[in-house]
Scaffold this motif. Structure first.
Motif, PDB file in Angstrom:
ATOM      1  N   CYS A 325      31.523   7.827   3.783  1.00  0.00           N
ATOM      2  CA  CYS A 325      32.012   6.475   3.490  1.00  0.00           C
ATOM      3  C   CYS A 325      32.462   6.458   2.031  1.00  0.00           C
ATOM      4  CB  CYS A 325      30.915   5.437   3.748  1.00  0.00           C
ATOM      5  SG  CYS A 325      30.207   5.508   5.405  1.00  0.00           S
ATOM      6  N   GLU A 326      33.702   6.811   1.787  1.00  0.00           N
ATOM      7  CA  GLU A 326      34.191   7.010   0.428  1.00  0.00           C
ATOM      8  C   GLU A 326      34.175   5.742  -0.409  1.00  0.00           C
ATOM      9  OE1 GLU A 326      38.026   8.733   0.696  1.00  0.00           O
ATOM     10  OE2 GLU A 326      37.340  10.628   1.569  1.00  0.00           O
ATOM     11  N   ASP A 327      34.356   4.583   0.223  1.00  0.00           N
ATOM     12  CA  ASP A 327      34.444   3.326  -0.526  1.00  0.00           C
ATOM     13  C   ASP A 327      33.129   2.557  -0.589  1.00  0.00           C
ATOM     14  OD1 ASP A 327      37.227   3.748  -0.874  1.00  0.00           O
ATOM     15  OD2 ASP A 327      37.603   2.923   1.125  1.00  0.00           O
ATOM     16  N   LEU A 328      32.139   2.996   0.142  1.00  0.00           N
ATOM     17  CA  LEU A 328      30.895   2.242   0.254  1.00  0.00           C
ATOM     18  C   LEU A 328      30.128   2.239  -1.061  1.00  0.00           C
ATOM     19  CD1 LEU A 328      29.157   0.696   2.340  1.00  0.00           C
ATOM     20  CD2 LEU A 328      27.916   2.844   2.724  1.00  0.00           C
ATOM     21  N   GLU A 329      29.864   1.032  -1.577  1.00  0.00           N
ATOM     22  CA  GLU A 329      29.141   0.879  -2.836  1.00  0.00           C
ATOM     23  C   GLU A 329      27.711   0.373  -2.637  1.00  0.00           C
ATOM     24  OE1 GLU A 329      31.458  -1.685  -5.299  1.00  0.00           O
ATOM     25  OE2 GLU A 329      33.127  -0.261  -5.512  1.00  0.00           O
ATOM     26  N   ASN A 330      27.505  -0.434  -1.594  1.00  0.00           N
ATOM     27  CA  ASN A 330      26.180  -1.016  -1.354  1.00  0.00           C
ATOM     28  C   ASN A 330      25.882  -1.068   0.138  1.00  0.00           C
ATOM     29  OD1 ASN A 330      27.461  -2.838  -3.826  1.00  0.00           O
ATOM     30  ND2 ASN A 330      25.370  -2.160  -4.199  1.00  0.00           N
ATOM     31  N   LEU A 331      24.636  -0.826   0.477  1.00  0.00           N
ATOM     32  CA  LEU A 331      24.186  -0.994   1.849  1.00  0.00           C
ATOM     33  C   LEU A 331      23.739  -2.432   2.056  1.00  0.00           C
ATOM     34  CD1 LEU A 331      22.102   2.276   2.337  1.00  0.00           C
ATOM     35  CD2 LEU A 331      24.539   1.927   2.662  1.00  0.00           C
ATOM     36  N   CYS A 332      23.427  -2.765   3.304  1.00  0.00           N
ATOM     37  CA  CYS A 332      22.951  -4.123   3.579  1.00  0.00           C
ATOM     38  C   CYS A 332      21.569  -4.324   2.971  1.00  0.00           C
ATOM     39  CB  CYS A 332      22.927  -4.381   5.082  1.00  0.00           C
ATOM     40  SG  CYS A 332      22.075  -3.139   6.053  1.00  0.00           S
ATOM     41  N   GLU A 333      21.290  -5.538   2.546  1.00  0.00           N
ATOM     42  CA  GLU A 333      20.025  -5.837   1.877  1.00  0.00           C
ATOM     43  C   GLU A 333      18.892  -6.155   2.844  1.00  0.00           C
ATOM     44  OE1 GLU A 333      19.218  -5.615  -1.212  1.00  0.00           O
ATOM     45  OE2 GLU A 333      21.176  -5.130  -2.050  1.00  0.00           O
ATOM     46  N   ASP A 334      19.213  -6.285   4.136  1.00  0.00           N
ATOM     47  CA  ASP A 334      18.177  -6.685   5.086  1.00  0.00           C
ATOM     48  C   ASP A 334      17.699  -5.517   5.950  1.00  0.00           C
ATOM     49  OD1 ASP A 334      20.571  -6.409   6.414  1.00  0.00           O
ATOM     50  OD2 ASP A 334      20.336  -8.195   7.663  1.00  0.00           O
ATOM     51  N   MET A 335      17.537  -4.357   5.341  1.00  0.00           N
ATOM     52  CA  MET A 335      17.126  -3.178   6.086  1.00  0.00           C
ATOM     53  C   MET A 335      15.681  -3.266   6.576  1.00  0.00           C
ATOM     54  SD  MET A 335      19.068   0.032   4.249  1.00  0.00           S
ATOM     55  CE  MET A 335      18.800   1.091   5.669  1.00  0.00           C
ATOM     56  N   GLN A 336      14.940  -4.232   6.066  1.00  0.00           N
ATOM     57  CA  GLN A 336      13.569  -4.402   6.543  1.00  0.00           C
ATOM     58  C   GLN A 336      13.525  -4.775   8.015  1.00  0.00           C
ATOM     59  OE1 GLN A 336      15.031  -6.422   4.370  1.00  0.00           O
ATOM     60  NE2 GLN A 336      14.835  -8.532   5.068  1.00  0.00           N
ATOM     61  N   GLY A 337      14.671  -5.211   8.557  1.00  0.00           N
ATOM     62  CA  GLY A 337      14.734  -5.552   9.971  1.00  0.00           C
ATOM     63  C   GLY A 337      14.735  -4.339  10.892  1.00  0.00           C
ATOM     64  N   LEU A 338      14.932  -3.138  10.333  1.00  0.00           N
ATOM     65  CA  LEU A 338      14.937  -1.908  11.130  1.00  0.00           C
ATOM     66  C   LEU A 338      13.491  -1.465  11.367  1.00  0.00           C
ATOM     67  CD1 LEU A 338      17.884  -0.079   9.332  1.00  0.00           C
ATOM     68  CD2 LEU A 338      17.964  -1.493  11.398  1.00  0.00           C
ATOM     69  N   LYS A 339      12.817  -2.169  12.249  1.00  0.00           N
ATOM     70  CA  LYS A 339      11.373  -2.016  12.408  1.00  0.00           C
ATOM     71  C   LYS A 339      10.964  -0.746  13.140  1.00  0.00           C
ATOM     72  CE  LYS A 339      10.738  -7.022  12.387  1.00  0.00           C
ATOM     73  NZ  LYS A 339      10.239  -8.211  13.131  1.00  0.00           N
ATOM     74  N   SER A 340      11.929  -0.045  13.758  1.00  0.00           N
ATOM     75  CA  SER A 340      11.605   1.179  14.503  1.00  0.00           C
ATOM     76  C   SER A 340      12.229   2.419  13.874  1.00  0.00           C
ATOM     77  CB  SER A 340      12.083   1.053  15.958  1.00  0.00           C
ATOM     78  OG  SER A 340      11.531  -0.078  16.589  1.00  0.00           O
ATOM     79  N   LEU A 341      12.901   2.261  12.715  1.00  0.00           N
ATOM     80  CA  LEU A 341      13.646   3.371  12.129  1.00  0.00           C
ATOM     81  C   LEU A 341      12.719   4.502  11.706  1.00  0.00           C
ATOM     82  CD1 LEU A 341      16.651   3.950  11.517  1.00  0.00           C
ATOM     83  CD2 LEU A 341      16.161   3.387   9.140  1.00  0.00           C
ATOM     84  N   ARG A 342      13.050   5.702  12.178  1.00  0.00           N
ATOM     85  CA  ARG A 342      12.250   6.882  11.846  1.00  0.00           C
ATOM     86  C   ARG A 342      13.006   7.890  10.991  1.00  0.00           C
ATOM     87  NH1 ARG A 342       9.727   7.929  17.912  1.00  0.00           N
ATOM     88  NH2 ARG A 342       8.527   5.987  18.031  1.00  0.00           N
ATOM     89  N   LYS A 343      14.337   7.874  11.089  1.00  0.00           N
ATOM     90  CA  LYS A 343      15.124   8.846  10.327  1.00  0.00           C
ATOM     91  C   LYS A 343      16.330   8.153   9.708  1.00  0.00           C
ATOM     92  CE  LYS A 343      17.202  13.462  10.737  1.00  0.00           C
ATOM     93  NZ  LYS A 343      17.333  14.638  11.628  1.00  0.00           N
ATOM     94  N   LEU A 344      16.502   8.326   8.406  1.00  0.00           N
ATOM     95  CA  LEU A 344      17.631   7.749   7.678  1.00  0.00           C
ATOM     96  C   LEU A 344      18.321   8.848   6.890  1.00  0.00           C
ATOM     97  CD1 LEU A 344      19.340   5.380   6.589  1.00  0.00           C
ATOM     98  CD2 LEU A 344      17.574   5.036   4.842  1.00  0.00           C
TER      99      LEU A 344
END
Length: 491
Positions: A325-344
């Motif tokens: 993602c060449e232009d991406l400067e910031n991710l979303c601020e509500d990542m706490q909603g990913l309650k099952s995320l195991r791999k990032l």
């Protein structure tokens, strides 16, 4: 043999009958008795399937019986999929659309009475067909074997079947003629179309009829579980009618650079579990939040910022790749909603400046890889001293920071929060990191530490002589480059 999948399908169906969505349907839609009868029929047949599959190579009648059975099982799978999908869609409307007319219009949910009637007729038909097929099994002297169906893991079984065990795979060299014949023939789990579970549009399938054939597939192969578009497949857009493939579990167009936007209808695929997005996508809409079954997302986008209310709402998501993602400067601020995320995994995002502090709320995260982000400073996820909250409790087992030239220090709070779980820590090509944080001494579970192409940090972590050696000497395996001690840097 294709018939050998009968046992897998039957087990998967029994798992589906115990899923939350089908259980909700059983209670709320008044089909408890019918679904209970279906379950009993499946259990009775499932008990002899293992023996039947062993004998089919020597007995043509048993092989034919299994073929007939598989046809009914596919139909049963499709019906239960429809039930799951409809239940999930109604849950989406209930949770996100109760106050939004736009969302209700987006889903335009079907009439409940008509749907219940249709499903009821289909289920009864399947029960009758299973009863007829089951009546023949006594002629084969098949041995019943106890099979523990009560512990079928529906999600895991379905994921494995969906991604790896599709029958009727179409689009490879030896099958290209088959799909052409199917598409050209008069249209007289119709059985030919019913059996097709996966289509791969390979890079050799191009030309003026490509788009037409693709749209024809979407209208005829309604029971697809997997759809792949390869590199140069010629497709520039998904048709709006993609939502007709409501059984889809897997969509891949990861190397396709021509698809710029996704149709809104694609987000009606509530059964979708894996989505690989191509290199040309301009924007991932917020509507991705409606894909409430999504477990696996590979994302490439030209956005500068991932908005809130999109990815962060995917509570079932287990693996998230954000890359190229060449232009991406910031991710979303509500990542706490990913309650099952195991791999990032975040990689090759050269404009990425910061990570959201909400990453520290991912208490289920086990693997974190951040690779080649030239402008990223990991310290952006740290709280200031006066803002520090209570100690974090994280589950990280492996962490890799690779090629992060702008990072000047390691995120101490994240590491400290993983003191009871972190086993492998890899740091590569981070020349600006000046020292190992004090908290490293508290990571008692840490088994492997690897440092390479980090001149300042490597010098401080040299065996015996480095200033940070006392902090890391408890780690069983340490690999540090440019160690001139003459000994292997491993305890």
């Amino acid at each position: 043999m294709a018939e050998a999948f009968a046992t897998e399908i039957a087990k998967s169906l029994l798992g589906k009958l115990g899923s939350c969505a089908v259980q909700e349907f059983r209670l709320a839609w008044g089909l408890e008795d019918d679904l209970a009868r279906l379950e009993e029929r499946l259990k009775a047949i499932n008990a002899v399937l293992s023996d039947a599959e062993k004998q089919q190579s020597k007995n043509d009648r048993i092989r034919l019986w299994l073929h007939m059975l598989r046809e009914v099982l596919y139909d049963a799978e499709d019906v239960l999929d429809e039930i799951e999908c409809e239940t999930l869609r109604r849950d989406v409307v209930k949770t996100t659309g109760s106050t939004s007319r736009k969302v209700r219009r987006f889903f335009s949910s079907s009439n409940k009475i008509a749907f219940r009637s249709t499903m009821g007729h289909k289920i009864k038909s399947i029960i009758d067909r299973l009863a007829e097929i089951s009546s023949f099994k006594s002629e084969f002297n098949l041995s019943e074997q106890p099979i523990d169906c009560g512990h079928v893991l529906h999600e895991e079984t379905e994921m494995n079947r969906s991604f790896e065990s599709f029958s009727g795979l179409i689009g490879r060299d030896e099958d290209k003629e088959r799909i052409i014949n199917l598409l050209a023939a008069p249209f007289k789990f119709p059985n030919n179309f019913h059996q097709v579970r996966s289509i791969v549009f390979a890079d050799s399938i191009v030309g003026p009829t490509c788009k037409t054939d693709f749209e024809k597939c979407l209208s005829e192969f309604k029971y697809l579980r997997s759809l792949e578009l390869m590199d140069d497949s010629g497709f520039e857009a998904f048709p709006e009618r993609i939502d007709a493939l409501k059984h889809l579990r897997y969509i891949y167009f990861g190397r396709n650079s021509k698809i710029k936007r996704l149709p809104k209808s694609i987000f009606k695929l509530q059964n979708l579990q894996a989505l690989f997005i191509g290199l040309g996508l301009e924007e991932l809409p917020k509507d991705v939040r409606y894909m409430i079954s999504l477990r696996y997302l590979v994302l490439t986008t030209q956005q500068k910022r991932l908005p809130e209310g999109g990815i962060g709402c995917l509570e079932c998501l287990q693996t998230l790749f954000i890359g190229y993602c060449e232009d991406l400067e910031n991710l979303c601020e509500d990542m706490q909603g990913l309650k099952s995320l195991r791999k990032l995994v975040i990689g090759v995002c050269d404009s990425l400046i910061s990570l959201p502090r909400s990453i520290k709320c991912l208490t289920t995260l086990e693997e974190l890889f951040i690779i080649k982000c030239d402008e990223l400073d990991l310290m952006t996820i740290e709280e200031k001293n006066e803002e520090k909250n209570q100690p974090l409790s994280l589950s990280l087992r492996i962490v890799m920071f690779d090629n992060l030239p702008s990072t000047i220090a390691l995120p101490e709070q994240v590491l400290q929060g993983s003191a009871e779980s972190l086993q492998t820590f890899i740091i590569k090509k981070c020349p600006s990191i000046g020292e190992m944080p004090e908290c490293i001494i508290n990571l008692k579970k840490l088994q492997n530490l690897e440092i390479s192409d980090c001149p300042r940090l490597s010098k401080r972590c040299r065996r015996e002589t480095g200033e940070d050696w006392p902090k890391i000497k408890h780690i069983p395996k340490i690999e540090v480059d440019n160690d001139d001690s003459g000994e292997e840097t491993s305890n």
